[in-house]
Scaffold this motif. Structure first.
Motif, PDB file in Angstrom:
ATOM      1  N   LEU A 448      -3.203  21.388 -11.283  1.00 18.14           N
ATOM      2  CA  LEU A 448      -3.822  21.290  -9.959  1.00 18.14           C
ATOM      3  C   LEU A 448      -5.165  20.580 -10.047  1.00 18.14           C
ATOM      4  CD1 LEU A 448      -4.204  22.088  -6.951  1.00 18.14           C
ATOM      5  CD2 LEU A 448      -5.142  24.253  -7.761  1.00 18.14           C
ATOM      6  N   LEU A 449      -5.974  20.960 -11.024  1.00 17.09           N
ATOM      7  CA  LEU A 449      -7.282  20.324 -11.196  1.00 17.09           C
ATOM      8  C   LEU A 449      -7.139  18.854 -11.574  1.00 17.09           C
ATOM      9  CD1 LEU A 449      -9.097  23.181 -13.152  1.00 17.09           C
ATOM     10  CD2 LEU A 449      -9.427  22.569 -10.761  1.00 17.09           C
ATOM     11  N   LEU A 450      -6.137  18.529 -12.362  1.00 18.71           N
ATOM     12  CA  LEU A 450      -5.987  17.154 -12.830  1.00 18.71           C
ATOM     13  C   LEU A 450      -5.497  16.219 -11.731  1.00 18.71           C
ATOM     14  CD1 LEU A 450      -4.369  17.718 -16.345  1.00 18.71           C
ATOM     15  CD2 LEU A 450      -6.562  16.634 -15.896  1.00 18.71           C
ATOM     16  N   HIS A 451      -4.610  16.681 -10.899  1.00 12.90           N
ATOM     17  CA  HIS A 451      -3.927  15.776  -9.972  1.00 12.90           C
ATOM     18  C   HIS A 451      -4.459  15.858  -8.549  1.00 12.90           C
ATOM     19  CE1 HIS A 451      -0.802  14.532 -12.850  1.00 12.90           C
ATOM     20  NE2 HIS A 451      -0.927  15.764 -13.324  1.00 12.90           N
ATOM     21  N   GLN A 452      -5.414  16.733  -8.291  1.00 10.28           N
ATOM     22  CA  GLN A 452      -6.011  16.773  -6.963  1.00 10.28           C
ATOM     23  C   GLN A 452      -7.171  15.783  -6.932  1.00 10.28           C
ATOM     24  OE1 GLN A 452      -4.810  18.564  -4.324  1.00 10.28           O
ATOM     25  NE2 GLN A 452      -6.213  17.211  -3.243  1.00 10.28           N
ATOM     26  N   SER A 453      -7.063  14.754  -6.113  1.00 10.39           N
ATOM     27  CA  SER A 453      -8.024  13.645  -6.153  1.00 10.39           C
ATOM     28  C   SER A 453      -9.443  14.100  -5.877  1.00 10.39           C
ATOM     29  CB  SER A 453      -7.613  12.568  -5.146  1.00 10.39           C
ATOM     30  OG  SER A 453      -7.535  13.120  -3.831  1.00 10.39           O
ATOM     31  N   ASP A 454      -9.647  15.072  -4.989  1.00  7.22           N
ATOM     32  CA  ASP A 454     -11.001  15.503  -4.665  1.00  7.22           C
ATOM     33  C   ASP A 454     -11.636  16.318  -5.782  1.00  7.22           C
ATOM     34  OD1 ASP A 454     -10.536  14.274  -2.345  1.00  7.22           O
ATOM     35  OD2 ASP A 454     -10.708  16.025  -1.056  1.00  7.22           O
ATOM     36  N   LEU A 455     -10.812  16.791  -6.715  1.00  7.57           N
ATOM     37  CA  LEU A 455     -11.366  17.593  -7.806  1.00  7.57           C
ATOM     38  C   LEU A 455     -11.563  16.778  -9.081  1.00  7.57           C
ATOM     39  CD1 LEU A 455      -9.239  20.850  -7.447  1.00  7.57           C
ATOM     40  CD2 LEU A 455     -11.498  20.400  -6.520  1.00  7.57           C
ATOM     41  N   GLN A 456     -10.957  15.607  -9.162  1.00  8.73           N
ATOM     42  CA  GLN A 456     -10.999  14.839 -10.409  1.00  8.73           C
ATOM     43  C   GLN A 456     -12.417  14.509 -10.880  1.00  8.73           C
ATOM     44  OE1 GLN A 456      -8.454  11.475  -9.721  1.00  8.73           O
ATOM     45  NE2 GLN A 456      -6.567  12.625 -10.133  1.00  8.73           N
ATOM     46  N   VAL A 489      -7.160   5.792 -14.110  1.00  9.67           N
ATOM     47  CA  VAL A 489      -8.033   5.932 -15.274  1.00  9.67           C
ATOM     48  C   VAL A 489      -8.729   7.284 -15.258  1.00  9.67           C
ATOM     49  CG1 VAL A 489     -10.088   5.011 -16.405  1.00  9.67           C
ATOM     50  CG2 VAL A 489      -8.346   3.439 -15.518  1.00  9.67           C
ATOM     51  N   THR A 490      -9.181   7.706 -14.090  1.00  9.97           N
ATOM     52  CA  THR A 490      -9.815   9.025 -13.986  1.00  9.97           C
ATOM     53  C   THR A 490      -8.850  10.138 -14.386  1.00  9.97           C
ATOM     54  OG1 THR A 490     -11.208   8.202 -12.186  1.00  9.97           O
ATOM     55  CG2 THR A 490     -11.031  10.596 -12.438  1.00  9.97           C
ATOM     56  N   LEU A 491      -7.603  10.018 -13.940  1.00  9.56           N
ATOM     57  CA  LEU A 491      -6.600  11.014 -14.326  1.00  9.56           C
ATOM     58  C   LEU A 491      -6.394  11.015 -15.832  1.00  9.56           C
ATOM     59  CD1 LEU A 491      -4.334  13.039 -13.727  1.00  9.56           C
ATOM     60  CD2 LEU A 491      -2.815  11.092 -13.292  1.00  9.56           C
ATOM     61  N   GLU A 492      -6.307   9.844 -16.446  1.00  5.70           N
ATOM     62  CA  GLU A 492      -6.123   9.770 -17.890  1.00  5.70           C
ATOM     63  C   GLU A 492      -7.308  10.374 -18.630  1.00  5.70           C
ATOM     64  OE1 GLU A 492      -5.909   6.461 -21.487  1.00  5.70           O
ATOM     65  OE2 GLU A 492      -5.743   5.815 -19.395  1.00  5.70           O
ATOM     66  N   LEU A 493      -8.534  10.058 -18.199  1.00  5.46           N
ATOM     67  CA  LEU A 493      -9.731  10.593 -18.871  1.00  5.46           C
ATOM     68  C   LEU A 493      -9.791  12.107 -18.740  1.00  5.46           C
ATOM     69  CD1 LEU A 493     -12.356   7.906 -17.804  1.00  5.46           C
ATOM     70  CD2 LEU A 493     -11.385   8.244 -20.082  1.00  5.46           C
ATOM     71  N   ASN A 494      -9.458  12.619 -17.567  1.00  8.69           N
ATOM     72  CA  ASN A 494      -9.482  14.064 -17.385  1.00  8.69           C
ATOM     73  C   ASN A 494      -8.411  14.742 -18.239  1.00  8.69           C
ATOM     74  OD1 ASN A 494     -11.609  14.062 -15.590  1.00  8.69           O
ATOM     75  ND2 ASN A 494     -10.314  14.030 -13.762  1.00  8.69           N
ATOM     76  N   ALA A 495      -7.226  14.147 -18.281  1.00  8.56           N
ATOM     77  CA  ALA A 495      -6.158  14.717 -19.121  1.00  8.56           C
ATOM     78  C   ALA A 495      -6.565  14.685 -20.584  1.00  8.56           C
ATOM     79  CB  ALA A 495      -4.853  13.946 -18.902  1.00  8.56           C
ATOM     80  N   LEU A 496      -7.169  13.586 -21.006  1.00 16.26           N
ATOM     81  CA  LEU A 496      -7.632  13.493 -22.396  1.00 16.26           C
ATOM     82  C   LEU A 496      -8.689  14.547 -22.686  1.00 16.26           C
ATOM     83  CD1 LEU A 496      -7.608  11.999 -25.102  1.00 16.26           C
ATOM     84  CD2 LEU A 496      -9.268  10.382 -24.130  1.00 16.26           C
ATOM     85  N   ALA A 497      -9.600  14.755 -21.737  1.00 16.09           N
ATOM     86  CA  ALA A 497     -10.652  15.761 -21.923  1.00 16.09           C
ATOM     87  C   ALA A 497     -10.067  17.156 -22.030  1.00 16.09           C
ATOM     88  CB  ALA A 497     -11.659  15.677 -20.775  1.00 16.09           C
TER      89      ALA A 497
END
Length: 1474
Positions: A448-456, A489-497
């Motif tokens: 949910l945190l990763l894929h919700q655009s307002d939370l990324q 890119v933001t999704l990838e960076l967050n997933a990597l983190a």
């Protein structure tokens, strides 16, 4: 003439040799194929040799059965060539050829027999070619009889159609043949012969295996019928078009609506999936007719028979399917698609039946166009649906609800950074929870945190904050500050983190677990972190990653940490007794205490059971079941309590998550080839290393959870290997060869596990073979099957222990391969060999071989006859004709015959000794699954006669089950024309008169064979009539009618003998008395059965009578006409009534009492001889339950339920309090389900005369007790109880209910709301407003308990007092206790408070000073004092809970919130009353 004149002489001589000398069948097959393919058959034949060759081909092909696919293809090619010959323009067909190819000829008969034997072949290609051959045969018949245009004038076509329609409908091959008849002759031809065909086919749609076939045939029929009717009408006017459309609707739409309204919901699933969409596509205008017909059903909101959806449900079903097809537009002007009012939709959304609600919600949410906007009316309907349906227990309903709501809504958006931190913190905490399901919740939160655009944008800082709070060195990755990163890119960076953070924590915890696995299992199980990492990677698009170098490092570290985790936990799951093993701690004070555990828990099931036996030490049992350890206080460690169960769960779940993560990495991460170092994330060496890891785990793990889920990960790897570079593609073949060699050479000292069904070895081989490319020739599978079968079949040179272990492995692996659906039909050629190995293996002296052989045999039975689809073990849905069986598996014919001859030689009960051949049961089980085909005719080319003497001899066995199976196995071997003579011969074996030398086992076996042969072969000729009269005379002179017929008098086996006679007598007395000479002798037999001194005979008779009565009731329900069957005369009714009143045996009583739940009969429970007393006590308890339920239902027949005036009588008033107490005591959570169902039925029945009566006939206190009992049932754990109680709404007088539920069957939450509001409104006409409000306030506050922390009574079963303990309560892995997972007491008290609040508004709104009576004022004060104390204590306890108590202490938090809500809401009401 065949074109060989110009060929060389040597070729001519070779061809002449092929034509004259004997040839193998395969050579003839391919010669025929070549002749048909290479020669030109179009036009007139050049000469008689061509005609002779054409007619010779099918006779040659039918004899060849080893290559069914090629034979089917060549026969279809032959039929096409024959058609080409007959279609030659201007040339007459040769008379001999025309006669041979016409319908009814000898050639056509042989070809039809071939079709019937192969139309259900497991190979789809054979079935398709068989269907084409049947169609071509029909066309050949048409061309040989060109003068016959009407099929009704062709006796061959009419007879063929009738015979096909007369076959059993479970024979799937007949559907394609009937479709060919529809295609060539039209639907009207079949409807003229069988007008009820649409209803018959719709009745088959409840079977998943038959639904696709029935729906395809239905589509062909209604499309053809519509075209026929339109063609007959021609260019008619609008009135004529309406007329033929009405005929079409009556034929196809009316039966559909009847089924939807009256059938059970589970019977209509496939109608909605397969049939209804096709019907709407064929005729979209039929929707208006459906809606009109259903809306004119009175009453629309009522339900049909029990379990059906009724007219309203059928309406929602049709509208949903129509909207999904684009037939129904959106809602306009308050009418849905201009067809139905929105009020009907609102009623359907809260309907009693789950599927009706789902259909209504689907109608709202689904749309033919994905871009269609959601209207405000649709949102109102969704809100109307949500509250009563969010707590559904049915997983299917929850899944459908979520799926439908996803189509119209989006997840809620959390916009603030603090909330992001809170959710992230909760997810990280849950990822180390000791509750396995918490890790699933953690994964959902992270995604949910990763894929919700307002939370990324807030996720990186939130991770950094969490790391700083824990004192960790962690810096989340970031993009270049010069550019604004895209959403991807933001999704990838967050997933990597997230992955890096979880990986960092996991590495630390794995290192700590190496010193103390016990502490890890109790405090930070490893599997939660890994599950979250896998979930994050599953939702990541790995093909377009930008941070390649960082991902490569992460992948390498993940692989390494997986290996480290496996090293820690694998000793437990690879132990020979993992369920009781607790390993030693190497760095804690626990080592001394755990040393004793290790000495006591030793491996018990190693492979040395082949050479010697071991006994389990009895003193170890208690320690193995629950071993705990608590560290001393001075260690500074957090106290924890560990069980062997917790350690095992931690270990096997960790192994599971490691397998899933490694499989995910291999499957989703791009491969990094040696030639290209710039792309890819995972190397070839890493992939091969993962494969070797899976090999080790699957071949050495002993815990089923570990190796089953390792198999899932390994399958992902093998699927990836098929698409890789050639070097990796060769790995599966190499690994397979290695493991087969290891299996061949295994012995008792091998590391391969020969117990636990060979553990993970079958899974390992299964994964390797199922990944073989579909386009290949399955070389690996064929090689493996041949080697395994050679190992599995017993051999004379295999007598040592070292050869027995490979045999066990081979049997277990074969079982897994035959079960694997991914291998499909590729294993069918090896079924015969596998069956022989299973039957022969059952004769082994080693128990392990016999056990594995039994499991393999069971799998093969399922593979051959299909998955069991009902409770009837002998249903024809799981059987096959003898002709089809031996045609498909010809190698089993001589094998089964030889084995049966050997086994039958050991059967002889005259000696008084029980002799059991090891394979006899298996042989009879196979043969009993066969049945005679109506197409077999008077002769059979399969030579089944040699089986009959051996099967008949098996009927003499001293074992009851053997005699029964022998009787069933005899049926398919008796030809239709031989039934009278066979039955007569069997009856001649019966003795002329009783005597001491008579063997009752022999008598019983013979009677069973007579009974079943007659039952399964329906005859109507004069011989059978005479046979029935002879049997009837035997029955009237038997022990069933004579006075002395106790089992002691009859001797051993006497009861079985009487039951055999009773079954035949039931056929005469109940089933078909009209065929046995009328009702008089039949009735006398039935009287004797019902009054027989043996309870087994009475029970069998009652079962037959009740079954026939139920069938008659269903027929009357269909015909809407009540009539008593002729056989149920006045003496029979009198006997049944006497049994209901005076029967003493509980099993008979359970059958004779109307409506008594059958699933609680003691007779259906089994058990060993050592449990007789326990079974007797259980029987007594069940009898008490049945009598309690019957007692409640009997009170429903009392006159005061229908006559208001009778309630005022003195005698009635005297007994009513006792009756009310009985009803209330039957509604408790601890009562059996059948008792609560009876109480619900009684409360529903007394709704109008008692609960809602304006006269308050039972007084205020008793009436409130009954209402409270009803509310308890509406919140019961069992769904049937809730549904039954919700029916009270239909009995409430219409003026008392709101318009949205009047006359409707609603779901329990809506019924609960409506009932609470109704009770509050009734207080005023009763004149009890003040007293009623105080009583309801006490309900709201809850009953006063002895302990401060005890659970309240009217929170129905939410928490048992077992859980009401303090912060030091024992932490167990799986919570146990009396939980009501459906009830929502917080919502209940809010609902009750709302209705009380509407009854007693605030004083400032009314100016009413309140209640002035002194006793009421004192009562208000006492309740207020108690409520304030409860509110204060519960608030203080809530404040003492840890952070996020919803996740950390969910049960305690829920209990305290409930107590606080009760107190707060009660204080609000009491303040209004002051």
């Amino acid at each position: 003439p065949l074109g060989l004149d110009s060929a060389p002489q040597w070729l001519k001589r070779q061809c002449e040799g092929l034509c004259t000398s004997g040839r193998p069948p395969g050579v003839s097959l391919y010669l025929c194929h070549g002749a048909l393919a290479m020669l030109n058959w179009k036009g007139a034949l050049p000469g008689p040799q061509w005609e002779q060759l054409l007619l010779l081909v099918p006779n040659t092909l039918i004899k060849e059965s080893s290559t069914a696919m090629v034979v089917a293809r060549v026969l279809t090619l032959w039929s096409s060539a024959a058609l080409d010959c007959l279609q030659a323009g201007g040339q007459p067909c040769p008379p001999r050829l025309q006669q041979s190819l016409s319908g009814g000829s000898e050639l056509q008969r042989h070809l039809l027999e071939h079709i019937y034997s192969h139309w259900e072949h497991p190979l789809d290609g054979v079935r398709h070619q068989t269907r084409s051959l049947f169609r071509n045969l029909l066309l050949l018949n048409q061309h040989t009889s060109p003068s016959v245009y009407d099929p009704t004038e062709d006796p061959y076509v009419t007879g063929l159609t009738r015979s096909l329609l007369g076959l059993e409908w479970h024979m799937r091959g007949k559907y394609g043949s009937l479709g060919c008849l529809v295609e060539l002759y039209g639907a009207g031809h079949l409807l003229d012969i069988q007008p009820q065909l649409p209803s018959c086919l719709l009745g088959l749609m409840d079977d998943q295996t038959l639904a696709p076939y029935a729906s395809d045939l239905l589509e062909r029929l209604f499309v053809s019928h519509k075209a026929q009717l339109a063609s007959e009408a021609g260019a008619a006017d609008e009135t004529a078009t309406r007329d033929w459309m009405e005929r079409w609707h009556q034929t196809w739409v009316t039966p559909l609506l009847q089924v939807l309204c009256r059938a059970r919901l589970d019977q209509t699933t496939y109608i909605l999936d397969y049939f209804l969409p096709k019907l709407l596509r064929c005729s979209p205008s039929s929707l208006a007719h459906m809606v009109w017909a259903l809306q004119n059903t009175t009453p629309l909101c009522s339900t049909g028979p029990s379990g059906s959806r009724g007219a309203l449900g059928a309406l929602m079903t049709c509208l949903r399917a129509a909207r999904a097809q684009g037939v129904v537009p959106s809602s306009k002007g308050g009418l849905w698609g201009g067809l139905v009012p929105l009020s009907l939709l609102q009623q359907a959304l809260v309907h009693k039946h789950d599927q009706v609600r789902m259909d209504a919600l689907g109608l709202v949410c689904e749309s033919h166009r994905s871009t269609e906007a959601v209207t405000s009316q649709e949102m109102d309907l969704i809100r109307h649906f949500l509250l009563p349906n969010l707590n559904s227990q049915a997983p299917g309903v929850r899944q459908q609800t979520v799926s439908l709501l996803r189509k119209v809504s989006r997840l809620l958006i959390f916009g603030v950074q603090e909330r992001t931190r809170g959710v992230l913190q909760a997810a990280l905490d849950l990822s180390t929870s000791t509750k396995p399901f918490d890790s699933v919740t953690a994964a959902h939160l992270l995604n949910l945190l990763l894929h919700q655009s307002d939370l990324q944008p807030n996720l990186g800082p939130a991770l950094l904050h969490c790391a700083q709070e824990r004192g960790l060195e962690f810096r989340p990755p970031s993009s270049s500050p010069a550019t604004q990163p895209s959403e991807a890119v933001t999704l990838e960076l967050n997933a990597l983190a997230v992955v890096q953070f979880l990986l960092h924590r996991l590495q630390s915890e794995v290192a700590r677990s190496k010193s103390s696995l016990l502490q890890a299992a109790a405090s930070y199980p490893l599997y939660g972190r890994v599950h979250c990492i896998t979930a994050v990677l599953q939702h990541l698009h790995t093909e377009s990653l930008s941070q390649t170098e960082q991902w490569r490092c992460v992948v390498s570290e993940l692989v390494a940490v997986c290996y480290s985790m496996s090293d820690v936990v694998s000793p437990v799951v690879q132990s020979s007794s993992p369920e009781g093993l607790i390993p030693m701690d190497t760095g804690s004070e626990a080592s001394a205490g755990l040393q004793r555990i290790l000495q006591e828990i030793q491996p018990r099931d190693t492979n040395d059971f082949f050479t010697s036996a071991r006994e389990l030490d009895t003193h170890c049992v208690d320690d193995r079941t629950q071993t705990t350890h608590t560290p001393s206080a001075n260690t500074g460690a957090e106290g924890y309590r560990v069980t062997a169960q917790m350690v095992l769960v931690c270990c096997w779940r960790s192994m599971k998550e490691v397998a899933m993560l490694l499989g995910q990495l291999c499957q989703s991460m791009p491969l990094r080839c040696a030639a290209d170092t710039h792309s890819g994330l995972i190397t070839e060496e890493q992939v091969e290393g993962v494969g070797l890891y899976f090999r080790q785990q699957l071949l050495q793990s002993r815990h089923r959870g570990a190796f089953e889920l390792a198999y899932v990960g390994f399958v992902r790897l093998t699927d990836m290997l098929c698409r890789c570079v050639p070097a990796l593609q060769q790995l599966p073949a190499r690994w397979l060869s290695e493991v087969l060699e290891e299996v061949k050479s295994s012995d008792p000292s091998s590391k391969l596990c020969a117990t636990r069904r060979s553990a993970g070895i079958p899974f390992y081989i299964q994964a390797l073979l199922s990944s073989e490319p579909k386009s290949s020739s399955c070389c690996l599978l064929k090689m493996t099957m041949r080697e395994l079968i050679a190992l599995a079949v017993p051999s004379a040179n295999r007598t040592t222990d070292s050869s027995t272990v490979p045999q066990v492995h081979a049997l277990n692996i074969l079982r897994a391969l035959y079960r694997d659906t991914r291998l499909g039909e590729n294993v069918i050629p090896f079924v015969s060999d596998g069956m022989q190995a299973a039957v022969l293996g059952f004769t082994s002296p080693v128990w392990a071989v016999r056990n594995s052989s039994t499991l393999l045999f069971s799998t093969l039975i399922t593979r051959i006859f299909g998955v069991k689809k009902g409770k009837d073990e002998h249903s024809k849905k799981n059987r096959m004709t003898g002709r089809e069986f031996f045609t498909r598996f010809p190698a089993l014919y001589p094998f089964l015959l030889n084995q049966l001859e050997e086994a039958a030689a050991t059967v002889e009960s005259d000696s008084g000794q029980v002799k059991l051949h090891p394979s006899l049961f298996l042989l009879l089980l196979v043969l009993s699954r066969l049945y005679p085909s109506p197409m077999d005719g008077s002769s059979s080319p399969l030579g089944l006669a040699p089986f009959m003497p051996f099967i008949i001899r098996c009927g003499r066995s001293a074992v009851y089950r053997t005699r029964e199976m022998a009787a069933r196995a005899l049926v398919p071997f008796v030809l239709v024309t031989q039934v009278p003579s066979t039955v007569h011969a069997l009856l001649q074996e019966l003795p002329a008169q009783p005597g001491p030398e008579i063997q009752h086992n022999h008598l019983h076996g013979t009677l069973l064979q007579v009974c079943l042969t007659r039952r399964f072969v329906h005859l109507s000729d004069s011989e059978v009539g005479a046979l029935r009269q002879e049997a009837l005379s035997t029955l009237m002179a038997s022990e069933l009618v004579t006075s002395d017929s106790s089992s002691s008098t009859l001797g051993l086996g006497g009861t079985q003998y009487l039951l055999s006679l009773a079954r035949v007598a039931l056929s005469a007395g109940v089933d078909i008395p009209e065929l046995w000479g009328g009702p008089r002798p039949a009735s006398r037999l039935l009287w004797c059965l019902l009054q027989h001194p043996q309870y087994e005979v009475r029970e069998l008779a009652l079962e037959g009578v009740m079954r026939r009565l139920q069938e008659d009731e269903e027929e009357e329900e269909e015909e809407e006409e009540k009539r008593r069957p002729e056989w149920l005369d006045e003496p029979t009714l009198s006997i049944l009534t006497g049994l209901a009143l005076h029967e003493t045996h509980p099993q008979c009583l359970a059958k004779v009492i109307p409506h008594t739940p059958q699933h609680y009969r003691a007779g259906e429970r089994g058990g060993g001889g050592g449990r007789e007393r326990e079974r007797e006590r259980e029987t007594e308890r069940e009898t008490d339950r049945e009598r309690g339920a019957y007692q409640l239902r009997f009170t429903k027949q009392c006159p005061f339920f229908s006559d208001q005036s009778s309630i005022q009588g003195v005698s009635a008033v005297a007994c009513l309090p006792e009756w009310a107490s009985l009803v209330c005591s039957s509604c408790g959570e601890e009562q059996p389900v059948e008792v609560k169902l009876a109480a619900a039925e009684v409360l529903v029945g007394c709704t109008a005369p008692v609960l809602t009566s304006p006269h308050l006939p039972l007084g205020m206190s008793t009436s409130l007790s009954l209402w409270r009992s009803l509310f308890m049932l509406l919140q019961d754990e069992d769904q049937d109880v809730r549904d039954s109680a919700s029916d009270f709404i239909s009995n409430v007088p219409a003026p008392l209910l709101s318009t949205d539920v009047t006359g409707a069957f609603v779901c329990p939450p809506v019924a609960l709301d409506a009932g609470a509001g109704l009770l509050c409104r009734l207080l005023e006409p009763w004149g009890q407003t003040a007293a009623g409000v105080l009583a309801l306030t006490e309900w709201l506050l809850g009953d006063k308990e002895a302990g401060e922390e005890a659970a309240e009574d009217d929170a129905p079963g939410l928490v048992n007092s077992h859980f009401a303990c303090d912060q030091d309560e024992e932490d167990v892995l799986f919570e146990k206790g009396d939980l009501n997972l459906w009830a929502e007491p917080v919502q209940w008290v809010k609902l009750l408070h709302g209705h009380i609040g509407a009854l007693v508004p605030p004083a400032e709104q009314t100016g009413d000073p309140g209640i002035a009576r002194p006793d009421q004022v004192r009562r208000i004060g006492a309740l207020a004092t108690r409520a304030r104390a409860q509110a204060h204590s519960s608030q203080r306890a809530l404040d003492a809970l840890p952070a996020l108590p919803q996740f950390s202490s969910p049960i305690e938090h829920a209990r305290l919130v409930l107590r606080h809500q009760r107190a707060t809401l009660s204080l609000d009401v009491l303040e209004r009353l002051r």
